[in-house]
Design a protein around this motif. Structure first.
Motif, PDB file in Angstrom:
ATOM      1  N   SER A  53       0.835  -1.195   0.000  1.00 36.66           N
ATOM      2  CA  SER A  53       0.000   0.000   0.000  1.00 36.66           C
ATOM      3  C   SER A  53       0.872   1.248   0.000  1.00 36.66           C
ATOM      4  O   SER A  53       1.898   1.308   0.684  1.00 36.66           O
ATOM      5  CB  SER A  53      -0.917   0.015   1.224  1.00 36.66           C
ATOM      6  N   PRO A  54       0.482   2.264  -0.753  1.00 38.97           N
ATOM      7  CA  PRO A  54       1.277   3.505  -0.796  1.00 38.97           C
ATOM      8  C   PRO A  54       1.167   4.276   0.509  1.00 38.97           C
ATOM      9  O   PRO A  54       0.225   4.104   1.292  1.00 38.97           O
ATOM     10  CB  PRO A  54       0.640   4.277  -1.950  1.00 38.97           C
ATOM     11  N   THR A  55       2.158   5.114   0.759  1.00 40.56           N
ATOM     12  CA  THR A  55       2.151   5.968   1.947  1.00 40.56           C
ATOM     13  C   THR A  55       1.992   7.428   1.533  1.00 40.56           C
ATOM     14  O   THR A  55       2.318   7.811   0.416  1.00 40.56           O
ATOM     15  CB  THR A  55       3.457   5.809   2.746  1.00 40.56           C
ATOM     16  N   ILE A 104      -2.382  14.117  15.912  1.00 40.85           N
ATOM     17  CA  ILE A 104      -2.792  13.047  14.994  1.00 40.85           C
ATOM     18  C   ILE A 104      -2.212  11.743  15.532  1.00 40.85           C
ATOM     19  O   ILE A 104      -1.022  11.670  15.867  1.00 40.85           O
ATOM     20  CB  ILE A 104      -2.283  13.286  13.558  1.00 40.85           C
ATOM     21  N   VAL A 105      -3.048  10.710  15.591  1.00 38.41           N
ATOM     22  CA  VAL A 105      -2.614   9.400  16.078  1.00 38.41           C
ATOM     23  C   VAL A 105      -2.875   8.361  14.993  1.00 38.41           C
ATOM     24  O   VAL A 105      -3.956   8.321  14.397  1.00 38.41           O
ATOM     25  CB  VAL A 105      -3.361   9.008  17.371  1.00 38.41           C
ATOM     26  N   ALA A 106      -1.856   7.521  14.716  1.00 36.55           N
ATOM     27  CA  ALA A 106      -1.991   6.417  13.773  1.00 36.55           C
ATOM     28  C   ALA A 106      -1.212   5.232  14.307  1.00 36.55           C
ATOM     29  O   ALA A 106      -0.093   5.395  14.802  1.00 36.55           O
ATOM     30  CB  ALA A 106      -1.476   6.810  12.381  1.00 36.55           C
ATOM     31  N   GLY A 144       4.747  15.532   8.235  1.00 34.64           N
ATOM     32  CA  GLY A 144       5.762  14.943   7.364  1.00 34.64           C
ATOM     33  C   GLY A 144       5.929  13.453   7.528  1.00 34.64           C
ATOM     34  O   GLY A 144       6.583  12.810   6.685  1.00 34.64           O
ATOM     35  N   ASP A 145       5.367  12.850   8.588  1.00 33.06           N
ATOM     36  CA  ASP A 145       5.466  11.399   8.766  1.00 33.06           C
ATOM     37  C   ASP A 145       4.758  10.675   7.627  1.00 33.06           C
ATOM     38  O   ASP A 145       3.701  11.101   7.163  1.00 33.06           O
ATOM     39  CB  ASP A 145       4.842  10.979  10.099  1.00 33.06           C
ATOM     40  N   LYS A 146       5.343   9.544   7.194  1.00 35.63           N
ATOM     41  CA  LYS A 146       4.742   8.723   6.153  1.00 35.63           C
ATOM     42  C   LYS A 146       3.753   7.746   6.794  1.00 35.63           C
ATOM     43  O   LYS A 146       4.116   6.971   7.679  1.00 35.63           O
ATOM     44  CB  LYS A 146       5.816   7.943   5.398  1.00 35.63           C
ATOM     45  N   ILE A 147       2.511   7.775   6.320  1.00 37.61           N
ATOM     46  CA  ILE A 147       1.458   6.912   6.870  1.00 37.61           C
ATOM     47  C   ILE A 147       0.812   6.162   5.720  1.00 37.61           C
ATOM     48  O   ILE A 147       0.477   6.746   4.686  1.00 37.61           O
ATOM     49  CB  ILE A 147       0.406   7.728   7.634  1.00 37.61           C
ATOM     50  N   ASP A 154      -3.801   2.571   4.187  1.00 35.02           N
ATOM     51  CA  ASP A 154      -4.653   1.580   4.847  1.00 35.02           C
ATOM     52  C   ASP A 154      -4.705   1.757   6.353  1.00 35.02           C
ATOM     53  O   ASP A 154      -5.467   1.075   7.037  1.00 35.02           O
ATOM     54  CB  ASP A 154      -4.154   0.164   4.528  1.00 35.02           C
ATOM     55  N   THR A 155      -3.885   2.650   6.895  1.00 37.03           N
ATOM     56  CA  THR A 155      -3.830   2.859   8.341  1.00 37.03           C
ATOM     57  C   THR A 155      -4.852   3.910   8.774  1.00 37.03           C
ATOM     58  O   THR A 155      -4.802   5.043   8.293  1.00 37.03           O
ATOM     59  CB  THR A 155      -2.427   3.311   8.775  1.00 37.03           C
ATOM     60  N   PRO A 156      -5.779   3.550   9.670  1.00 34.61           N
ATOM     61  CA  PRO A 156      -6.745   4.547  10.155  1.00 34.61           C
ATOM     62  C   PRO A 156      -6.042   5.664  10.924  1.00 34.61           C
ATOM     63  O   PRO A 156      -5.090   5.427  11.663  1.00 34.61           O
ATOM     64  CB  PRO A 156      -7.673   3.731  11.078  1.00 34.61           C
ATOM     65  N   VAL A 157      -6.522   6.875  10.732  1.00 37.05           N
ATOM     66  CA  VAL A 157      -5.931   8.055  11.361  1.00 37.05           C
ATOM     67  C   VAL A 157      -6.972   8.697  12.276  1.00 37.05           C
ATOM     68  O   VAL A 157      -8.124   8.879  11.884  1.00 37.05           O
ATOM     69  CB  VAL A 157      -5.456   9.062  10.287  1.00 37.05           C
ATOM     70  N   THR A 158      -6.557   9.030  13.495  1.00 31.39           N
ATOM     71  CA  THR A 158      -7.445   9.661  14.478  1.00 31.39           C
ATOM     72  C   THR A 158      -6.981  11.091  14.739  1.00 31.39           C
ATOM     73  O   THR A 158      -5.807  11.329  15.015  1.00 31.39           O
ATOM     74  CB  THR A 158      -7.450   8.875  15.797  1.00 31.39           C
ATOM     75  N   ILE A 159      -7.917  12.016  14.635  1.00 31.71           N
ATOM     76  CA  ILE A 159      -7.620  13.424  14.917  1.00 31.71           C
ATOM     77  C   ILE A 159      -7.953  13.715  16.375  1.00 31.71           C
ATOM     78  O   ILE A 159      -9.056  13.430  16.839  1.00 31.71           O
ATOM     79  CB  ILE A 159      -8.444  14.355  14.003  1.00 31.71           C
ATOM     80  N   GLN A 160      -7.005  14.286  17.085  1.00 30.76           N
ATOM     81  CA  GLN A 160      -7.241  14.718  18.464  1.00 30.76           C
ATOM     82  C   GLN A 160      -7.676  16.187  18.430  1.00 30.76           C
ATOM     83  O   GLN A 160      -6.925  17.054  17.981  1.00 30.76           O
ATOM     84  CB  GLN A 160      -5.977  14.558  19.300  1.00 30.76           C
TER      85      GLN A 160
END
Length: 224
Positions: free
Chosen positions: A113-115, A157-159, A167-170, A173-179
């Protein structure tokens, strides 16, 4: 040269033989050039492009070669349900007629999966703006996590259970949670009001505290 001699040479079989030979050579040369062009461009030879979508690249290459066509990879995509190197798209499309030797361009499935790089939304945008930006980039969002802070302001941001930075590569397919802030003031921002007792008075002005006490001195005696 006399006129009679000129017309005599025009009636010569040798002259007309040379002219005929030159005409034959010219016709044969034109025919040869046309034949070579037809062979080079496969004139009149057409094949129907086979459908290789969702086939592995190796299978697609063999199918195209058997049909007299070439296949070239021009792009990659990602579909989780399909295997790596699977053909996602082809151009021209299946069913079209092309000359043999034509190149078919394909898009293959990536091996992973791409980031995507996390944009600058932390402590820099509202919840609405952050959600719009992240979803447009392809991130998968969960329900926001509310934290103490200004209402609807993005604080983190939590993943994968880890705090992330700009700038972090995510992975897509990884769910991302906004605080996001819940609108409640934190304990560090609480203001304590002190109720002074007796004659003590407490003033607060920008954090500076001035304390004073009213002192009553001896009263002057009235002169008689």
């Amino acid at each position: 040269m006399k006129t009679s001699e000129f017309f005599g040479k025009l009636r010569s079989s040798y002259l007309w033989g040379n002219i005929a030979a030159m005409a034959v050579v010219l016709v044969l040369a034109c025919w040869g050039v046309q034949l070579a062009l037809d062979i080079y461009t496969h004139h009149g030879e057409e094949v129907i492009i086979p459908n290789v979508k969702h086939k592995s690249f190796e299978d697609a290459r063999h199918i195209m070669e058997n049909a007299g066509l070439e296949v070239v990879v021009t792009d990659t995509g990602y579909v989780k349900a399909l295997g790596p190197d699977c053909i996602l798209e082809q151009s021209p499309a299946a069913g079209e007629k092309v000359k043999t030797g034509h190149i078919i361009y394909v898009t293959v499935n990536a091996t992973h999966s791409p980031t995507i790089s996390l944009p600058d939304v932390i402590d820099n945008s509202s919840l609405r703006d952050a959600m719009a930006k992240l979803t447009s980039m392809g991130f998968k969002l969960t329900q926001p996590e509310f934290v103490t802070g200004e209402k609807d302001w993005v604080y983190g941001i939590v993943a994968d259970g880890k705090p992330r930075q700009t700038g972090d590569k995510i992975s897509v397919d990884t769910p991302v949670t906004i605080q996001v802030g819940n609108g409640q003031v934190g304990s560090s921002d609480d203001i304590d009001f002190v109720d002074g007792g007796g004659d003590d008075v407490l003033f607060e002005d920008g954090g500076d505290v001035d304390e004073f006490q009213v002192v009553t001195g001896p009263m002057e005696e009235n002169a008689e």
